[in-house]
Design an enzyme around this catalytic site. Sequence first.
Site, mmCIF file in Angstrom:
data_model
loop_
_atom_site.group_PDB
_atom_site.id
_atom_site.type_symbol
_atom_site.label_atom_id
_atom_site.label_comp_id
_atom_site.label_asym_id
_atom_site.label_seq_id
_atom_site.Cartn_x
_atom_site.Cartn_y
_atom_site.Cartn_z
ATOM 1 N N TYR A 123 0.909 -1.340 -0.155
ATOM 2 C CA TYR A 123 -0.146 -0.425 0.025
ATOM 3 C C TYR A 123 1.253 1.306 -0.146
ATOM 4 O O TYR A 123 1.271 1.341 0.553
ATOM 5 C CB TYR A 123 -1.351 0.152 1.411
ATOM 6 C CG TYR A 123 -1.838 0.806 1.205
ATOM 7 C CD1 TYR A 123 -2.078 1.907 0.455
ATOM 8 C CD2 TYR A 123 -2.690 0.892 3.212
ATOM 9 C CE1 TYR A 123 -3.418 3.583 0.351
ATOM 10 C CE2 TYR A 123 -3.323 2.007 2.883
ATOM 11 C CZ TYR A 123 -4.186 3.104 1.218
ATOM 12 O OH TYR A 123 -4.779 3.789 1.160
ATOM 13 N N LYS A 151 -1.518 -1.347 -4.080
ATOM 14 C CA LYS A 151 -3.031 -0.633 -3.683
ATOM 15 C C LYS A 151 -1.958 1.248 -3.840
ATOM 16 O O LYS A 151 -1.475 0.932 -2.658
ATOM 17 C CB LYS A 151 -3.122 -0.711 -2.669
ATOM 18 C CG LYS A 151 -4.403 0.800 -2.397
ATOM 19 C CD LYS A 151 -5.542 0.308 -0.962
ATOM 20 C CE LYS A 151 -6.264 1.493 -0.667
ATOM 21 N NZ LYS A 151 -6.889 1.582 0.974
#
Length: 282
Positions: A123, A151
């Site tokens: 992320y 992400k």
Amino acid sequence: MVTPMKADGSIDYDAAQRVAKQLVADGADGLVVNGTTGESPTTHMDEKVDLVRAVKEVVDVPVISGAGSNDTAHTVRMVEQTQEAGADAVLVVCPYYSRPSQQGIFYHYRAVDESADKPIIVYDVPGRTGVRIALDTYCHLSELEHVKAVKDATGDIAGAVRKRLETGLTWYSGDDALYLPFLSIGAVGIISVVAHAAAHPMRELAEAFDRGDIHRAQELANRIAPAIDAMNGTGFQAVMAKAALYVRGVLESTQMRLPNVGPTTKQIEVVRAGLRASDLLA
């Protein structure tokens, strides 16, 4: 996914199961628990583990658990325990606040990789972490056994093109407003906040894009734009996601743990107006 809480601040696992089932019924093909929108900085290890178990009991889609921290040892423990609880993958944010070097970032993920037996989603959200993962670091991360996806909440679409092509990693948008642009450069989907209210049209958008109906995808992106602005515009995504579920009648309590404070009447009305403008309320 938000983490529902009772009036005393304890986690409401029954409500979490109801929310999870509703989001899947809406069209979500996976759920992230224990993420930032789930107030992960304020929930404890046993609560995170119990939340994974509770949600896994009631849905038949992949359940991904947030397992990020700026403490590598603590991150490793979260990865191990949420995997043991049944998480199908883990979402690991780049270490935040301490602003480690690129070497430190790589070593952090390498330590996580050594403790993992499920896929790791990196992320990258520099607006929250204070650091940006460099292309060279991405290339090294892609060589780790369990690192499979990203992400991307950097807002850097041009950079994402090169990172995805050079690493072969699966790419997800981490920004609701950039969902369609990220699909256009090869992302496979989104890990979303506005999907608390808009999972169905967001799924339709991806399906339209995949079959080459770009005009329909554009129509759907434009349709959900007011909801995206209402739920993300102030930067209080966890607050506004609970407001959206409350407006929808899915969640009875908008209780949150400090330092987050549950939505005000004005915030609830902002969300209500945004959902109406996006034709997301009956």
